[in-house]
Write a protein that holds these residues in place. Structure first.
Motif, short mmCIF file in Angstrom:
data_model
loop_
_atom_site.label_atom_id
_atom_site.label_comp_id
_atom_site.label_asym_id
_atom_site.label_seq_id
_atom_site.Cartn_x
_atom_site.Cartn_y
_atom_site.Cartn_z
N VAL A 3 -36.31 80.93 3.70
CA VAL A 3 -37.26 81.06 2.61
C VAL A 3 -38.69 80.85 3.12
N SER A 4 -39.62 81.56 2.53
CA SER A 4 -41.01 81.38 2.93
C SER A 4 -41.84 80.94 1.73
N THR A 5 -42.90 80.22 2.02
CA THR A 5 -43.80 79.76 0.97
C THR A 5 -44.39 80.95 0.22
N MET A 23 -51.25 76.13 -13.43
CA MET A 23 -50.87 74.83 -14.00
C MET A 23 -49.61 74.29 -13.32
N TYR A 24 -48.65 75.17 -13.06
CA TYR A 24 -47.41 74.73 -12.42
C TYR A 24 -47.68 74.27 -10.99
N HIS A 25 -48.55 74.96 -10.28
CA HIS A 25 -48.91 74.56 -8.92
C HIS A 25 -49.52 73.16 -8.92
N GLU A 26 -50.29 72.83 -9.95
CA GLU A 26 -50.84 71.48 -10.07
C GLU A 26 -49.72 70.45 -10.23
N ALA A 27 -48.66 70.79 -10.95
CA ALA A 27 -47.52 69.90 -11.11
C ALA A 27 -46.79 69.71 -9.78
N VAL A 28 -46.66 70.78 -9.00
CA VAL A 28 -46.04 70.69 -7.67
C VAL A 28 -46.84 69.73 -6.79
N LEU A 29 -48.15 69.88 -6.79
CA LEU A 29 -49.00 68.99 -6.00
C LEU A 29 -48.91 67.55 -6.48
N ALA A 30 -48.89 67.35 -7.79
CA ALA A 30 -48.78 66.00 -8.34
C ALA A 30 -47.47 65.35 -7.91
N PHE A 31 -46.38 66.11 -7.94
CA PHE A 31 -45.09 65.57 -7.48
C PHE A 31 -45.16 65.23 -6.00
N SER A 32 -45.72 66.12 -5.21
CA SER A 32 -45.82 65.92 -3.76
C SER A 32 -46.63 64.67 -3.42
N MET A 58 -35.81 76.55 -8.03
CA MET A 58 -35.86 75.12 -7.70
C MET A 58 -35.24 74.86 -6.32
N ALA A 59 -34.17 75.57 -5.98
CA ALA A 59 -33.58 75.41 -4.65
C ALA A 59 -34.59 75.79 -3.57
N GLU A 60 -35.32 76.88 -3.80
CA GLU A 60 -36.34 77.29 -2.83
C GLU A 60 -37.46 76.27 -2.74
N LEU A 61 -37.89 75.75 -3.89
CA LEU A 61 -38.96 74.75 -3.88
C LEU A 61 -38.54 73.49 -3.13
N VAL A 62 -37.32 73.03 -3.36
CA VAL A 62 -36.83 71.85 -2.65
C VAL A 62 -36.82 72.10 -1.15
N LEU A 65 -40.34 71.92 0.46
CA LEU A 65 -41.11 70.67 0.50
C LEU A 65 -41.13 70.11 1.91
N PRO A 66 -42.31 69.79 2.44
CA PRO A 66 -42.38 69.28 3.81
C PRO A 66 -41.93 67.83 3.94
N ASN A 67 -41.92 67.10 2.84
CA ASN A 67 -41.55 65.69 2.85
C ASN A 67 -40.05 65.56 2.54
N VAL A 68 -39.28 65.11 3.52
CA VAL A 68 -37.82 65.03 3.37
C VAL A 68 -37.43 64.04 2.27
N ALA A 69 -38.17 62.95 2.14
CA ALA A 69 -37.87 61.99 1.07
C ALA A 69 -38.04 62.64 -0.31
N LYS A 70 -39.09 63.45 -0.48
CA LYS A 70 -39.30 64.14 -1.75
C LYS A 70 -38.21 65.19 -1.97
N GLN A 71 -37.76 65.84 -0.88
CA GLN A 71 -36.65 66.78 -0.98
C GLN A 71 -35.42 66.06 -1.55
N HIS A 72 -35.10 64.90 -0.98
CA HIS A 72 -33.92 64.15 -1.41
C HIS A 72 -34.05 63.68 -2.85
N GLU A 73 -35.25 63.29 -3.25
CA GLU A 73 -35.48 62.85 -4.62
C GLU A 73 -35.17 63.98 -5.61
#
Length: 105
Positions: A3-5, A23-32, A58-62, A65-73
């Motif tokens: 998958v690519s960004t 707006m959704y991209h802002e939510a992605v950044l806030a989660f990150s 959602m599978a692609e977004l997970v 994510l560059p942060n493995v801890a956030k992926q697991h969350e």
């Protein structure tokens, strides 16, 4: 099938439309940045992404994510979807279609 960004971003823009995508991209950044919880992020995602597209996007977004801890969350709070698989060596969450091409294998 790695998958690519860019392809995920394009799929999200098609799904959401340009203004909602911002707006959704802002939510992605806030989660990150730990500004919202994974539960809140999933709730926002369900609000904006159609049920038909939700699981795949959602599978692609997970996986992206560059942060493995956030992926697991997210992986945990999404109920460990079958489209995703944790690498037993590096713990990165991968899409199942990408497991064979993953560097740790």
């Amino acid at each position: 099938a790695v998958v690519s960004t860019q392809s995920t971003g394009e799929a999200l823009q098609r799904e959401l439309g340009a203004s909602v995508f911002v707006m959704y991209h802002e939510a992605v950044l806030a989660f990150s940045k730990n500004q919202i919880s994974s539960e809140n992020f999933i709730q926002i995602s369900r609000k904006y992404i159609s049920p038909v597209a939700f699981t795949g996007l959602m599978a692609e977004l997970v996986a992206l994510l560059p942060n493995v801890a956030k992926q697991h969350e997210l992986y945990r709070d999404l109920g460990r979807p079958s489209l995703l698989f944790p690498c037993c060596q590096c713990q990165q969450i991968l899409r199942t279609v990408d497991v064979k091409s993953h560097a740790c294998q």
